[in-house]
Design a protein around this motif. Structure first.
Motif, PDB file in Angstrom:
ATOM      1  N   SER A   1       0.815  -1.219   0.000  1.00  0.00           N
ATOM      2  CA  SER A   1       0.000   0.000   0.000  1.00  0.00           C
ATOM      3  C   SER A   1       0.845   1.264   0.000  1.00  0.00           C
ATOM      4  N   GLU A   2       2.116   1.104   0.308  1.00  0.00           N
ATOM      5  CA  GLU A   2       2.968   2.300   0.286  1.00  0.00           C
ATOM      6  C   GLU A   2       3.294   2.765  -1.123  1.00  0.00           C
ATOM      7  N   VAL A   3       3.073   1.909  -2.102  1.00  0.00           N
ATOM      8  CA  VAL A   3       3.301   2.338  -3.496  1.00  0.00           C
ATOM      9  C   VAL A   3       2.217   3.356  -3.833  1.00  0.00           C
ATOM     10  N   GLU A   4       2.654   4.515  -4.271  1.00  0.00           N
ATOM     11  CA  GLU A   4       1.738   5.640  -4.427  1.00  0.00           C
ATOM     12  C   GLU A   4       0.538   5.340  -5.316  1.00  0.00           C
ATOM     13  N   GLU A   5       0.777   4.612  -6.392  1.00  0.00           N
ATOM     14  CA  GLU A   5      -0.295   4.365  -7.369  1.00  0.00           C
ATOM     15  C   GLU A   5      -1.338   3.374  -6.854  1.00  0.00           C
ATOM     16  N   VAL A   6      -1.000   2.632  -5.785  1.00  0.00           N
ATOM     17  CA  VAL A   6      -1.906   1.582  -5.310  1.00  0.00           C
ATOM     18  C   VAL A   6      -3.032   2.191  -4.476  1.00  0.00           C
ATOM     19  N   ALA A   7      -4.280   1.842  -4.840  1.00  0.00           N
ATOM     20  CA  ALA A   7      -5.410   2.316  -4.048  1.00  0.00           C
ATOM     21  C   ALA A   7      -5.682   1.332  -2.917  1.00  0.00           C
ATOM     22  N   GLU A   8      -5.828   0.054  -3.281  1.00  0.00           N
ATOM     23  CA  GLU A   8      -6.124  -0.961  -2.267  1.00  0.00           C
ATOM     24  C   GLU A   8      -5.348  -2.225  -2.587  1.00  0.00           C
ATOM     25  N   ALA A   9      -4.993  -2.950  -1.554  1.00  0.00           N
ATOM     26  CA  ALA A   9      -4.215  -4.166  -1.783  1.00  0.00           C
ATOM     27  C   ALA A   9      -4.745  -5.290  -0.909  1.00  0.00           C
ATOM     28  N   ALA A  10      -4.719  -6.489  -1.452  1.00  0.00           N
ATOM     29  CA  ALA A  10      -5.047  -7.674  -0.655  1.00  0.00           C
ATOM     30  C   ALA A  10      -4.010  -8.736  -0.978  1.00  0.00           C
ATOM     31  N   VAL A  11      -3.483  -9.369   0.055  1.00  0.00           N
ATOM     32  CA  VAL A  11      -2.480 -10.406  -0.152  1.00  0.00           C
ATOM     33  C   VAL A  11      -3.070 -11.727   0.325  1.00  0.00           C
ATOM     34  N   VAL A  12      -2.965 -12.731  -0.511  1.00  0.00           N
ATOM     35  CA  VAL A  12      -3.496 -14.043  -0.115  1.00  0.00           C
ATOM     36  C   VAL A  12      -2.452 -15.111  -0.416  1.00  0.00           C
ATOM     37  N   SER A  13      -2.692 -16.274   0.149  1.00  0.00           N
ATOM     38  CA  SER A  13      -1.695 -17.319  -0.017  1.00  0.00           C
ATOM     39  C   SER A  13      -2.120 -18.291  -1.111  1.00  0.00           C
TER      40      SER A  13
ATOM     41  N   GLU B   1      -7.284   6.158  -9.517  1.00  0.00           N
ATOM     42  CA  GLU B   1      -7.853   6.673 -10.764  1.00  0.00           C
ATOM     43  C   GLU B   1      -6.797   7.368 -11.634  1.00  0.00           C
ATOM     44  N   GLY B   2      -6.761   6.998 -12.887  1.00  0.00           N
ATOM     45  CA  GLY B   2      -5.946   7.760 -13.849  1.00  0.00           C
ATOM     46  C   GLY B   2      -4.449   7.494 -13.835  1.00  0.00           C
ATOM     47  N   VAL B   3      -3.966   6.557 -12.973  1.00  0.00           N
ATOM     48  CA  VAL B   3      -2.512   6.352 -12.993  1.00  0.00           C
ATOM     49  C   VAL B   3      -2.118   5.352 -14.081  1.00  0.00           C
ATOM     50  N   ASP B   4      -0.896   5.480 -14.512  1.00  0.00           N
ATOM     51  CA  ASP B   4      -0.368   4.604 -15.555  1.00  0.00           C
ATOM     52  C   ASP B   4       0.085   3.292 -14.914  1.00  0.00           C
ATOM     53  N   PRO B   5      -0.491   2.160 -15.335  1.00  0.00           N
ATOM     54  CA  PRO B   5      -0.117   0.896 -14.685  1.00  0.00           C
ATOM     55  C   PRO B   5       1.291   0.407 -15.042  1.00  0.00           C
TER      56      PRO B   5
END
Ligand code: WTA
Length: 662
Positions: free
Chosen positions: A555-567, A585-589
């Motif tokens: 989540s510290e990556v600026e472009e990331v809005a939400e993150a989920a980590v699974v195994s 919104e609007g960021v370059d992936p």
């Protein structure tokens, strides 16, 4: 929490065979009388048998004070020193015996006798004191697999300064977090170590950690991988950094008397992942821990002083603390340490070492076994070694891998024990005693002497013993190796381990039940099979990782809005982390994956790198907005999605699945 899948899993597993321990093993074993289990049922006095294996300066008055659960006290008023027990007391009988047999990745060998260890540990203890370390100061270590690591641990123990070793693979940020939490003034590191042929610049992580930490670190003590030749890229900061070699050379003092420690004084901290983003400092006591480490090393690992014993783990994790350093050295045996990677410079390196040192007892992880199996039997050919006893730890071992280990590494005549335990438990809790209990591939085995595990359902009711039904694995009685608390956070200690299954307003110890976080099954034959974590903790190649820690890094990556980590289940590593993210919104992936990987490496370390990064439009959420990680886990593992009706947008999981299939 437990879901029904676990009971299905149990039903799907094939019938297991039992293997008897070979008679030659039974004949020579440290324990071959089943009366041991009854002796330990005399609770808590049974555990005195472990404490008797140590040398105490003054004997305990009471075995267990359980008047203030869950803050149990073991061997009350006993006094001892762990460094004395691991070194000094062996000098009369075996000062010239090798204590640590170290092999560098580059082939260098060091045989450190008990006398050498005595000398080195005394000198390092003096150096620590000169650096300003006083009794009860927590010293943070960031040391790789060099003799410097056990020497520094034992030097800390000698002067009563709890050590907090941070696995060398952890990043500067992870080190800084642990320095801050422990409030360490002094950090001990090394300039470098070898990994697959490269001499890494390890010192730079401590430099960066000192910048990142809020705490002002007064001194950084630096061991050199090649004494007298500092790593060419390592820099020393004037006034803060000191070479250990110089400290030792300039110090007149060659002896430091071991300080008298109360049995309940802390011996060390070991940070581990839990269900929040912040690692917990598991605090281990001196007397109970050392007694438990020594007792289980003797009874479960069957260590004898004349053995050459090799636990191929890293001392940076609990396995190495208990079963490379404290247990084996307290028993006066020869413990092997290897610096490098098992496949460098070739895939027979482990067997080459086993042959060269004539290793008797070999301890490794299921991940390593699966790797050896994948590499193939041919790498064993031509190596002449003969293990009497082998173990696994850290993850469930599948019967297929167990059988391969038994046949190809153990030559079908070694005993194998699977040992279940945790950073928090200090030592093995569920494991067979090798001469007494038949081996059963895929099952961790019976409770260790004196340990009382049970299976509870999610409501906190006990599931009938030996019923074969899956549930929460709990421990109903305290044991000497258990953690004392979470460093500086008694509330968190109660919340994480006790609240779910205890009556927390009661002061009756019977009402306090330790939650392991694992799911398990208690089979009819009394054996426990571990099913894995039920909480947000993953087990990647035997390394414990919190999904919350990973999520907060991502989540510290600026472009990331939400993150989920699974195994995701992985045939080699057991589990690996998959990362699902939505972007702002609007960021370059473009380049996001690299940024996410970099964030994980920066906050935790390279060993925590994600397996897959999936950028999605939306994450599956309940109507109240909670991310349903279970569905993502099903997608990652190609499982049925199950019920999706509670989702705000029930089409999300299918859309993600379609996206992955494109
Ligand atoms: C898992 C490592 C199955 C379990 C000593 C536990 C195991 C976590 C086994 C602790 C085993 C450990 N069979 N699973 N024999 N041993 N585990 O703190 O999920 O690094 O809760 O301690 O590893 O990991 P930790």
């Amino acid at each position: 929490m437990v879901d029904d899948d676990n009971s299905e899993l149990e039903a799907r597993l094939p019938d297991q065979d039992y293997y008897r321990p070979p008679p030659e093993f039974v004949g020579q074993a440290n324990v071959s009388d089943p009366a041991i289990y009854d002796r330990f049922e005399d609770f808590p006095e049974g555990f005195e048998e472990y404490a008797e294996l140590l040398e105490w300066e003054s004997r305990w008055d009471e075995v267990l004070d359980d008047s203030n659960p869950p803050f149990y006290e073991w061997f009350v008023d006993g006094e001892l020193n762990a460094s004395y027990n691991c070194i000094d007391r062996h000098l009369d009988e075996r000062k010239n015996q090798t204590a640590l047999l170290w092999e560098g990745e580059d082939g260098e060998q060091r045989n450190i006798t008990y006398q050498d260890l005595y000398r080195e540990v005394n000198k390092m203890a003096a150096a620590l004191e000169d650096a300003g370390v006083e009794e009860d100061d927590v010293v943070t270590l960031h040391l790789p697999m060099l003799p410097a690591l056990p020497i520094t641990m034992l030097a800390c123990a000698r002067i009563g300064a709890p050590h907090s070793e941070v696995f060398a693979g952890f990043s500067a940020q992870a080190l800084a977090d642990r320095i801050d939490d422990a409030g360490s003034d002094v950090v001990v590191t090394a300039d470098g170590y070898y990994r697959r042929g490269d001499l890494l610049n390890h010192k730079e992580k401590a430099d960066e950690a000192c910048e990142l930490a809020e705490k002002d670190v007064d001194k950084v003590l630096v061991w050199e991988r090649h004494e007298g030749e500092l790593h060419p890229d390592a820099e020393l900061e004037e006034g803060r950094d000191v070479l250990v070699s110089e400290l030792l050379a300039n110090n007149e003092r060659t002896r430091v008397d071991p300080v008298t420690r109360d049995a309940e004084d802390p011996l060390f901290l070991m940070y581990t992942s839990g269900t929040t983003g912040k690692p917990k400092g598991c605090q281990h006591r001196t007397g109970g821990y050392l007694a438990y480490a020594t007792g289980t090393s003797k009874y479960v690992l069957d260590i004898k002083p004349e053995d050459t014993y090799w636990c191929a783990a890293d001392i940076g994790w609990i396995t190495g603390h208990t079963y490379i350093v404290y247990g084996p050295l307290s028993l006066g045996t020869t413990s092997v340490m290897f610096e490098g990677a098992p496949d460098h410079p070739h895939k027979s390196r482990i067997w080459e070492i086993a042959e060269k040192y004539d290793v008797d007892i070999f301890h490794t992880s299921p991940t390593a076994v699966r790797q050896f199996m994948k590499w193939g039997e041919e790498y064993l050919e031509g190596y002449d070694f003969d293990f009497r006893h082998m173990t696994t730890v850290g993850e469930p071992i599948q019967p297929e891998a167990w059988n391969w280990y038994y046949e190809h590494i153990g030559d079908s005549d070694a005993v194998i024990v699977d040992t279940w335990w945790q950073t928090e438990t200090g030592g093995h809790l569920i494991t067979n005693l090798p001469a007494l209990d038949d081996m059963k591939p895929g099952s961790a085995g019976k409770p260790a002497p004196g340990i009382q595990p049970a299976i509870y359902d999610d409501r906190g009711d006990e599931i009938e013993p030996a019923s074969g039904r899956a549930g929460n694995l709990v421990i109903e009685r305290p044991w000497p190796g258990m953690l004392q608390t979470v460093y500086g956070d008694d509330d968190r200690f109660i919340d994480e381990y006790w609240r779910d299954f205890s009556e927390t307003d009661s002061d009756d110890p019977e009402d306090w039940v330790y939650k392991t976080g694992d799911g398990a099954v208690h089979a009819q034959d009394g054996y426990f099979r571990i099913l894995g974590r039920l909480d947000d903790v993953m087990n990647v190649a035997g390394h414990r990782l919190g999904t919350m820690e990973l999520e907060s890094a991502v989540s510290e990556v600026e472009e990331v809005a939400e993150a989920a980590v699974v195994s995701r289940n992985d045939p080699e590593k057991g589990e690996v982390p998959d990362v699902y993210v939505t972007l702002r919104e609007g960021v370059d992936p473009g380049g996001i994956e690299d940024k996410i990987v970099a964030a994980v490496e920066r906050d935790i370390g390279k060993f925590a790198r994600p397996n897959a990064i999936v950028i999605v439009d939306d994450l599956p959420k309940t109507r109240s907005g909670k991310i349903m990680r279970r569905l993502l886990e099903n997608i990652s593992n190609d499982d049925d999605l199950g019920d999706t009706t509670t989702l705000r947008d029930p089409s999300v999981p299918e859309r993600i699945r379609d996206q992955l299939q494109d």
